[in-house]
Motif scaffolding. Structure first.
Motif, PDB file in Angstrom:
ATOM      1  N   GLY A  62       0.818  -1.205   0.000  1.00 38.05           N
ATOM      2  CA  GLY A  62       0.000   0.000   0.000  1.00 38.05           C
ATOM      3  C   GLY A  62       0.853   1.256   0.000  1.00 38.05           C
ATOM      4  O   GLY A  62       0.568   2.223  -0.720  1.00 38.05           O
ATOM      5  N   GLN A  63       1.909   1.244   0.785  1.00 39.52           N
ATOM      6  CA  GLN A  63       2.805   2.403   0.833  1.00 39.52           C
ATOM      7  C   GLN A  63       3.560   2.567  -0.475  1.00 39.52           C
ATOM      8  O   GLN A  63       3.802   3.692  -0.919  1.00 39.52           O
ATOM      9  CB  GLN A  63       3.763   2.270   1.996  1.00 39.52           C
ATOM     10  N   GLU A  65       2.366   1.768  -3.391  1.00 36.38           N
ATOM     11  CA  GLU A  65       1.388   2.322  -4.333  1.00 36.38           C
ATOM     12  C   GLU A  65       1.221   3.823  -4.110  1.00 36.38           C
ATOM     13  O   GLU A  65       1.170   4.603  -5.058  1.00 36.38           O
ATOM     14  CB  GLU A  65       0.048   1.598  -4.188  1.00 36.38           C
ATOM     15  N   GLU A  66       1.137   4.247  -2.844  1.00 37.23           N
ATOM     16  CA  GLU A  66       1.043   5.673  -2.540  1.00 37.23           C
ATOM     17  C   GLU A  66       2.266   6.418  -3.067  1.00 37.23           C
ATOM     18  O   GLU A  66       2.142   7.507  -3.642  1.00 37.23           O
ATOM     19  CB  GLU A  66       0.943   5.890  -1.027  1.00 37.23           C
ATOM     20  N   GLN A  69       2.089   6.743  -6.877  1.00 37.86           N
ATOM     21  CA  GLN A  69       1.140   7.786  -7.263  1.00 37.86           C
ATOM     22  C   GLN A  69       1.734   9.172  -7.026  1.00 37.86           C
ATOM     23  O   GLN A  69       1.570  10.079  -7.848  1.00 37.86           O
ATOM     24  CB  GLN A  69      -0.166   7.626  -6.481  1.00 37.86           C
ATOM     25  N   ARG A  70       2.422   9.345  -5.914  1.00 37.70           N
ATOM     26  CA  ARG A  70       3.045  10.628  -5.617  1.00 37.70           C
ATOM     27  C   ARG A  70       4.103  10.964  -6.674  1.00 37.70           C
ATOM     28  O   ARG A  70       4.197  12.095  -7.137  1.00 37.70           O
ATOM     29  CB  ARG A  70       3.689  10.592  -4.234  1.00 37.70           C
TER      30      ARG A  70
END
Length: 94
Positions: A62-63, A65-66, A69-70
């Motif tokens: 999840g991190q 993926e974040e 995206q950033r």
């Protein structure tokens, strides 16, 4: 940035390990035959550890993926800034 993520994951893993260790100690407090029934079997400990690893991997994914995206948003922002700089340069040169 990566060191913050790494430190967060280490802290989470360390906390979960402490909890598991405390649970193991609590299960061994009893004496005699009751202690054997209350203690976790090695196979149970392995399953708990696998579950913990899966949870940490899911959190890490999840991190990631974040972060991805950033980075995409930053790349788009850079492209916008580059286009603006080119437009400004064109206006100044005219």
């Amino acid at each position: 940035m990566d060191s913050d993520l790494e430190e967060h994951l280490r802290a989470a893993f360390r906390d979960k390990l402490r909890l598991l260790h405390a649970e193991l100690r609590a299960s061994r407090v009893g004496t005699g035959p009751a202690r054997g029934a209350a203690a976790l079997l090695p196979s149970t400990r392995v399953l708990l550890k696998r579950r913990e690893v899966a949870e940490v991997e899911q959190e890490l994914q999840g991190q990631r993926e974040e972060f991805r995206q950033r980075m995409e948003r930053l790349a788009q922002r850079r492209e916008q800034l580059t286009r603006r700089e080119e437009q400004h340069r064109d206006v100044v040169l005219k």
